[in-house]
Scaffold this active site. Structure first.
Site, PDB file in Angstrom:
ATOM      1  N   GLU A 171      26.818  48.622  20.269  1.00 34.53           N
ATOM      2  CA  GLU A 171      25.293  48.239  20.725  1.00 34.53           C
ATOM      3  C   GLU A 171      24.451  48.570  19.521  1.00 34.53           C
ATOM      4  O   GLU A 171      24.284  49.884  19.185  1.00 34.53           O
ATOM      5  CB  GLU A 171      25.036  49.469  21.923  1.00 34.53           C
ATOM      6  CG  GLU A 171      25.798  49.342  23.046  1.00 34.53           C
ATOM      7  CD  GLU A 171      25.410  48.151  24.051  1.00 34.53           C
ATOM      8  OE1 GLU A 171      24.387  47.569  23.682  1.00 34.53           O
ATOM      9  OE2 GLU A 171      26.318  47.639  24.807  1.00 34.53           O
ATOM     10  N   CYS A 221      15.554  50.292  20.904  1.00 30.92           N
ATOM     11  CA  CYS A 221      16.218  49.168  20.239  1.00 30.92           C
ATOM     12  C   CYS A 221      15.908  47.835  20.620  1.00 30.92           C
ATOM     13  O   CYS A 221      15.830  46.865  20.290  1.00 30.92           O
ATOM     14  CB  CYS A 221      17.814  49.252  20.499  1.00 30.92           C
ATOM     15  SG  CYS A 221      18.006  49.535  22.272  1.00 30.92           S
ATOM     16  N   GLU A 257      14.761  44.800  11.490  1.00 34.19           N
ATOM     17  CA  GLU A 257      14.433  45.815  12.398  1.00 34.19           C
ATOM     18  C   GLU A 257      13.673  46.987  11.781  1.00 34.19           C
ATOM     19  O   GLU A 257      14.190  47.638  10.942  1.00 34.19           O
ATOM     20  CB  GLU A 257      15.533  46.467  13.195  1.00 34.19           C
ATOM     21  CG  GLU A 257      15.086  47.567  14.242  1.00 34.19           C
ATOM     22  CD  GLU A 257      16.546  48.096  15.108  1.00 34.19           C
ATOM     23  OE1 GLU A 257      17.356  48.393  14.146  1.00 34.19           O
ATOM     24  OE2 GLU A 257      16.419  47.830  16.227  1.00 34.19           O
TER      25      GLU A 257
HETATM   26  P1  NAD Z   1      22.740  55.011  12.943  1.00 34.59           P
HETATM   27  O1  NAD Z   1      23.561  53.652  12.549  1.00 34.59           O
HETATM   28  O2  NAD Z   1      22.176  55.581  11.494  1.00 34.59           O
HETATM   29  O3  NAD Z   1      23.735  55.966  13.452  1.00 34.59           O
HETATM   30  C1  NAD Z   1      24.005  56.025  14.709  1.00 34.59           C
HETATM   31  C2  NAD Z   1      25.306  56.875  14.804  1.00 34.59           C
HETATM   32  O4  NAD Z   1      26.411  56.704  14.046  1.00 34.59           O
HETATM   33  C3  NAD Z   1      24.970  58.246  14.466  1.00 34.59           C
HETATM   34  O5  NAD Z   1      25.522  59.430  15.217  1.00 34.59           O
HETATM   35  C4  NAD Z   1      25.345  58.592  13.240  1.00 34.59           C
HETATM   36  O6  NAD Z   1      25.802  59.796  12.614  1.00 34.59           O
HETATM   37  C5  NAD Z   1      26.893  57.682  13.238  1.00 34.59           C
HETATM   38  N1  NAD Z   1      27.239  57.214  11.931  1.00 34.59           N
HETATM   39  C6  NAD Z   1      26.630  56.664  10.817  1.00 34.59           C
HETATM   40  N2  NAD Z   1      27.379  56.422   9.946  1.00 34.59           N
HETATM   41  C7  NAD Z   1      28.745  56.417  10.399  1.00 34.59           C
HETATM   42  C8  NAD Z   1      30.166  56.024  10.034  1.00 34.59           C
HETATM   43  N3  NAD Z   1      30.375  55.507   8.743  1.00 34.59           N
HETATM   44  N4  NAD Z   1      31.070  56.173  10.872  1.00 34.59           N
HETATM   45  C9  NAD Z   1      30.718  56.433  12.076  1.00 34.59           C
HETATM   46  N5  NAD Z   1      29.575  56.923  12.854  1.00 34.59           N
HETATM   47  C10 NAD Z   1      28.723  56.756  11.780  1.00 34.59           C
HETATM   48  O7  NAD Z   1      21.689  54.671  13.669  1.00 34.59           O
HETATM   49  P2  NAD Z   1      20.563  55.524  14.117  1.00 34.59           P
HETATM   50  O8  NAD Z   1      19.296  55.716  13.042  1.00 34.59           O
HETATM   51  O9  NAD Z   1      20.835  56.983  14.730  1.00 34.59           O
HETATM   52  O10 NAD Z   1      19.865  54.849  15.473  1.00 34.59           O
HETATM   53  C11 NAD Z   1      18.880  53.904  15.226  1.00 34.59           C
HETATM   54  C12 NAD Z   1      19.752  52.419  15.424  1.00 34.59           C
HETATM   55  O11 NAD Z   1      20.487  52.646  16.753  1.00 34.59           O
HETATM   56  C13 NAD Z   1      18.736  51.323  15.602  1.00 34.59           C
HETATM   57  O12 NAD Z   1      19.094  50.319  14.596  1.00 34.59           O
HETATM   58  C14 NAD Z   1      18.599  50.884  16.829  1.00 34.59           C
HETATM   59  O13 NAD Z   1      18.358  49.396  17.108  1.00 34.59           O
HETATM   60  C15 NAD Z   1      20.079  51.156  17.463  1.00 34.59           C
HETATM   61  N6  NAD Z   1      20.175  51.337  18.954  1.00 34.59           N
HETATM   62  C16 NAD Z   1      20.698  50.375  19.368  1.00 34.59           C
HETATM   63  C17 NAD Z   1      20.797  50.474  20.902  1.00 34.59           C
HETATM   64  C18 NAD Z   1      21.319  49.460  21.504  1.00 34.59           C
HETATM   65  O14 NAD Z   1      21.831  49.489  22.821  1.00 34.59           O
HETATM   66  N7  NAD Z   1      21.847  48.177  21.219  1.00 34.59           N
HETATM   67  C19 NAD Z   1      20.183  51.478  21.469  1.00 34.59           C
HETATM   68  C20 NAD Z   1      19.566  52.401  20.800  1.00 34.59           C
HETATM   69  C21 NAD Z   1      19.446  52.606  19.328  1.00 34.59           C
END
Ligand code: NAD
Length: 489
Positions: free
Chosen positions: A245, A282, A375
């Site tokens: 997602e 998101c 975004e």
């Molecule tokens: P992010 O991608 O930085 O982090 C998300 C999660 O992934 C965190 O727990 C982070 O620690 C983990 N992560 C980071 N690097 C990783 C790796 N190499 N391997 C495994 N896990 C890793 O995102 P964020 O800043 O926490 O959240 C914002 C983003 O999430 C925005 O892009 C937003 O659009 C998206 N989002 C999408 C939805 C949806 O349903 N489509 C919902 C909410 C947020």
């Protein structure tokens, strides 16, 4: 100052093997708060071993008991909603009211929706002579973002447990403590030992170890498209199933048949959803696509509406300094690329204290600009224009994302036709309309798979065809005993 030196493995608090300490920062003040000792790859393996043995050898946990337990978990969270809300406010800065209603209230409703979907789900069906059974897919790693931490966690944890999959949750680095509250709530609700672990840790340490562990069968990830891409490629090495997602740049299309009042309501609705959670949603409608002939009307209305959001009063801070810097850099980019400034200050002074930021509205945003394509995840609206329904669809579909969207119009046939042509996982009509049984997810770079409703359950189920010879009748399983797991059962 509180200090948390523990990880939650299979239902019990344990000392982490990891030693790195993270100091939390309150986005409302910029001040340091609690410290949390982070898990490491050894902690991941400990949690995977427990989840694996629960799935492969543990005592069975029937579907009926799982769903009753998840109902109970929703009750426990609801009863503690003030505590959850206060924690989430301290972690990401949400206002008290938003934390209570949207962060916790919606999360509880999400969990109840998952239980309802699982109660309706046909885990077994006849297809000709075959019996097709849906069985738990195995051990799940749930990797969550920070913007709706409880809702995102429950969307994964609730669906995984409903389907009979032990789950290991890795919350965002910004929101470990609300996830620890969830661990305690799960224990209080009677989730049996072995089924649920929570590991606070870094994405590139704990998240990566979960993605690469051969003991994990499914990775359910919500977060940015860049990290999602990395996860999909790494998960390929052990061929585990991945649900992603990801980000969005969702359009809100206003058709030209709206009367003055409906047009104003559509602009207000778009600005409100764009700025919800300070733009850190998101599926936020961050691009408002209006008829060229009504551009000025739309810009004036958007300006008036954005001006009612006052940082520190009814507009919370963004969640972190990093987030603040990111949004500020997009504001500079909007100016440099020649967008018209409709409202706000595109060069905000660096925050001293909380990470507050006033809304900014850009107009005359062309499809090539970065602020139209990428975004931002902050309180920024881009106004684009169209010359008719076909052009509106073209502009709406002109990004790599396809998560959410909206169409506002008077004629239901036109609205329906445009909504069907928008390449997004959800499109709202004439306002933001919730349905907890509907699927949610992305087309294109916004993801793979769906959450919620029966579609969300399918991410955690394997499908088996049992093929008897013609005329052979397999006795039907009783629904309550379906999707029982435990190799030793
Ligand atoms: P992010 O991608 O930085 O982090 C998300 C999660 O992934 C965190 O727990 C982070 O620690 C983990 N992560 C980071 N690097 C990783 C790796 N190499 N391997 C495994 N896990 C890793 O995102 P964020 O800043 O926490 O959240 C914002 C983003 O999430 C925005 O892009 C937003 O659009 C998206 N989002 C999408 C939805 C949806 O349903 N489509 C919902 C909410 C947020």
């Amino acid at each position: 100052m509180s200090s948390y030196e523990r990880v939650h493995i299979g239902g019990s608090w344990q000392r982490p093997h990891g030693t790195e300490r993270l100091t939390m920062t309150d986005p409302r003040t910029g001040e340091a708060g609690a410290t949390v000792t982070l898990a490491d790859a050894v902690d991941v393996e400990r949690a995977v071993v427990v989840a694996r043995s629960t799935f492969d050898e543990g005592p069975p946990w029937s579907l009926a008991d799982r769903l009753d337990c998840l109902d109970g978990l929703a009750d426990v969270i609801e009863a503690q909603s003030e505590t959850f809300a206060e924690q989430i406010s301290a972690e990401i800065g949400a206002t008290d009211q938003f934390a209570r209603l949207a962060q916790v209230g919606v999360a509880v409703s999400t969990l109840r929706g998952i239980v309802a979907a699982a109660r309706d789900y046909r885990f077994e069906e006849e297809v000709g002579d075959s019996t097709v059974v849906s069985e738990p897919a195995g051990v799940v790693a749930a990797i969550a973002p920070w913007n709706y931490p409880l809702h995102q966690a429950l969307g994964k944890v609730g669906a995984a447990l409903a389907c009979g999959c032990p789950v290991i949750l890795k919350p965002s680095e910004l929101t470990p403590l609300s996830a620890y509250l969830l661990a305690d709530a799960a224990r209080d609700a009677g989730v049996p030992d072995g089924w649920f672990s929570v590991l606070a840790g870094r994405g590139d340490v704990v998240g990566a170890a979960l993605v690469e562990s051969p003991g994990v069968d499914v990775v359910s990830f919500t977060g940015s498209t860049d990290v999602g891409r990395w996860i999909a490629s790494r998960a390929g090495s052990t061929l585990k199933r991945v649900a992603l997602e990801l980000g969005g740049k969702s359009p809100s299309i206003l058709l030209d048949d709206l009367d003055e009042q409906a047009f104003a309501a559509a602009v207000r609705s778009t600005v409100a959803f764009c700025l919800m959670n300070v733009g850190q949603t998101c599926a936020a409608w961050t691009r408002m696509i209006v008829p060229e002939s009504r551009y000025q009307e739309a810009a004036d209305l958007a300006k008036e509406c954005a001006a009612t959001y006052v940082p520190g009063e009814n507009l919370a801070p963004v969640a972190s300094r990093e987030q603040w810097e990111r949004v500020a850099s997009y504001l500079r980019s909007g100016v440099e690329e020649g967008a018209e400034l409709v409202y706000g200050d595109p060069r905000p002074a660096s925050p001293d204290g909380g990470y507050f930021m006033a809304p900014v509205v850009f107009g005359r945003v062309s499809t090539e600009m970065r602020i139209a394509q990428e975004e931002i995840f902050g309180p920024v609206l881009a106004i684009q224009t169209h010359t008719g329904d076909d052009d509106a669809v073209r502009v709406a579909n002109s990004t790599d994302y396809g998560l959410g969207g909206a169409v506002f119009g008077d004629d239901p046939r036109r609205v329906g036709a445009v909504a069907r042509r928008v390449r997004s996982g959800s499109v709202h009509v004439n306002g933001l309309n919730g349905n907890r049984m509907a699927p949610f997810g992305g087309y294109k770079q916004s993801g793979i798979g769906r959450e919620f409703g029966r579609w969300g359950l399918q991410e955690f189920l394997e499908v088996k065809a049992i093929q008897p010879p013609p005329g052979y009748r397999l006795p039907r399983a009783d629904q309550a005993s379906l999707a029982v797991v435990g190799g030793g059962s």
